[in-house]
Design a protein around this motif. Structure first.
Motif: not given
Length: 404
Positions: A164-173, A196-199, A219-223
Motif C-alpha cells: 500500500x505504501x513504500x517509504x524509503x530515504x533518498x540518501x542514507x544518513x 513517501x521519500x524521506x529527504x 519530507x525534509x527538515x529545515x535544520x
C-alpha cells in the motif's frame, strides 16, 4: 567554482575554537550550521513583525502572514510542487512521516503490506511499525548488500498488490548511499502503491523536483538545510492530502466548529493545527534562498570533491575500514578502526577540535547488517575544506596510536 573562504565567512560559528583548536565541523548529517543571513532573519522577525498569523486584521499579523506564505511559495518553487497548498510546514522530517503514517490508518488493513528499506533512519521505521500494529498490516523490508546499496531485484520481488505504501530515504544518513528513488517510485506505482521519500539527507546536497520524481510525499527538515531547528516540510500530492484525515485537531485547521460537528479547513491549513513555528517557517525560506544563491550544482560538485578526497586519505590509514561503499554516495563517510570502539575515537578527535558523530546514527538495523555496534561518521558540507579533512586524518591517527 565556489569561493570557500567567502562562504565560510558567512558562518560565524566556524571562527571559534574548541579545546584550543580551530573548530572543524564534520557533523553536518546531524544538523547544518547557519549563515549570518539566517541568524539575522530570525532576529528581524522577532524585532519587527512578530505576531500570530492568519488570524488578525492588524498590520503586524498581516505582515507576518504574508512573510509566512511567501516562504511557502519559495519552497514550492524550489521543489517544483504544482500548488503552494501541497507544501505543509512541519517541525521536521519525523513530523511529516508520522503525519502520513497516521493518516494511512484509513487506507491500510490486515493482510496489506507496508514497505521500508534496510537503510532507513528509525524515524522512517517506527511510525510504519506503529501503523502495522494498529491495522494488522505487515512490514516488509528491502534488503541491502555489503556495499550498503539496496538490492533492487529483491525490491521488485517483494512488491505486490498487497503493498500500500513504500517509504524509503533518498540518501542514507549513516552511509551516504544515494538510493535509486526514481526506479522505486515507478515500480511502486505500477502495483498501485503510494511512495513517501524521506529527504532529510538529500535536501542539503541536491535539488529535487517532486513533479519529475512523481513521488506522493516528500519530507525534509529545515535544520539540515541551513535553516532553524524545529522546522520542516512535507510535500504531498493534492489528491493524497485531500484524502488523508487531519493529523491533529485544534485552531487553524478548522472551517467551522459546533458541538455537533466540525468541518475542516482547506489545504494546507487542514494539517497545520495551532500556532506554528512562524519565525522558523519564514526563515526556512531565507535558508533555501541562500542555498539557491550558491547553487546546488556547485554544492554537489564541491561536496563530491570532498568525499573523494576524504575516502582517499582515510583509506591510507592501516586498520581503518569504511562502512558503506556504494557506487553513488553523497558526502558522508562512516568508518571504524580495528579493535577500537567508535565512541573512543570520537572522544579523542573531539579533543582536537573536530566534531564527528559516533554510534548507530539512529540506524540500528544498518549497523546490525554490517555486524558493528556503530561507526565514526564524518559528514561534509559545502563550507568544509580539504585542509579540515587533513586535520581529521591526523586526529584519527593520533586516536589510533593512543587507543591501540
Amino acid at each position: 567554482m565556489l569561493d570557500i573562504q567567502a562562504i565560510r565567512a558567512n558562518f560565524p560559528i566556524l571562527t571559534q575554537t574548541v579545546n584550543g583548536k580551530p573548530l572543524v565541523y564534520f557533523d553536518n548529517a546531524a544538523t547544518s550550521q547557519k549563515p549570518q543571513v539566517v541568524i539575522d532573519a530570525i532576529s528581524n522577525y522577532y524585532s519587527t513583525i512578530n505576531a500570530n498569523i492568519h488570524r488578525g486584521v492588524h498590520a503586524l499579523s498581516q505582515l507576518a502572514t504574508d512573510a509566512y506564505e511567501v516562504s511557502r511559495q519559495t519552497i514550492q518553487k524550489h521543489i517544483n510542487a504544482k500548488h503552494a497548498h501541497e507544501v505543509l510546514f512541519t517541525s521536521g522530517t519525523t513530523h511529516g512521516i508520522n503525519l502520513v503514517a497516521s493518516g494511512f490508518s484509513a487506507f491500510v488493513k490486515a493482510g496489506d503490506e507496508v514497505m521500508v528499506s534496510a537503510l532507513e533512519h528509525h524515524s522512517n521505521i517506527v511510525p510504519w511499525q506503529m501503523l502495522c500494529e494498529r491495522t494488522g498490516a505487515s512490514l516488509t523490508v528491502i534488503p541491502l548488500n555489503d556495499k550498503g546499496e539496496l538490492i533492487m531485484e529483491e525490491f521488485e520481488k517483494l512488491l505486490s498488490e498487497k503493498t500500500k505504501i513504500v517509504a524509503v530515504n533518498h540518501i542514507s544518513n549513516s552511509l551516504g548511499t544515494i538510493n535509486p528513488i526514481e526506479f522505486i517510485i515507478q515500480k511502486a506505482h505500477a502495483v498501485g502503491a503510494a511512495v513517501l521519500i524521506d529527504g532529510a539527507q538529500a535536501a542539503p546536497h541536491l535539488k529535487f523536483d517532486v513533479q519529475a520524481l512523481d513521488c506522493d510525499f516528500y519530507a525534509f527538515s529545515g535544520h539540515k538545510t541551513c535553516g532553524p531547528t524545529g522546522t520542516g516540510i512535507l510535500y504531498g500530492k493534492e489528491e493524497w492530502l485531500n484524502k488523508l484525515p487531519p493529523y491533529q485537531g485544534g485552531g487553524e485547521m478548522i472551517k467551522e466548529v459546533t458541538f455537533a460537528k466540525t468541518t475542516y479547513a482547506d489545504l494546507p491549513h487542514k494539517f497545520e493545527a495551532g500556532t506554528p513555528h512562524i519565525a522558523g517557517g519564514i526563515v526556512l525560506g531565507t535558508a533555501i534562498d541562500y542555498l539557491n544563491g550558491i547553487g546546488f550544482d556547485a554544492i554537489q560538485a564541491y561536496e563530491q570533491e570532498l568525499l573523494v578526497y576524504g575516502i582517499q586519505k582515510l583509506q591510507e590509514i592501516d586498520g581503518l575500514t569504511l562502512i558503506g561503499t556504494a557506487a553513488h554516495k553523497t558526502s558522508v563517510i562512516s568508518f571504524n578502526l580495528q579493535g577500537i570502539h567508535p565512541y573512543d575515537v570520537g572522544s579523542i578527535v573531539d579533543k582536537m577540535g573536530i566534531a564527528v558523530r559516533t554510534g548507530h546514527h539512529c540506524t540500528q538495523p544498518v549497523m546490525d547488517a554490517f555486524g558493528v555496534p556503530g561507526t565514526v561518521r564524518a559528514s561534509f558540507a559545502f563550507y568544509n575544506t580539504k585542509e579540515e579533512i587533513d586535520a581529521l586524518v591526523t586526529a584519527v591517527l593520533k586516536a589510533q596510536r593512543m587507543l591501540s
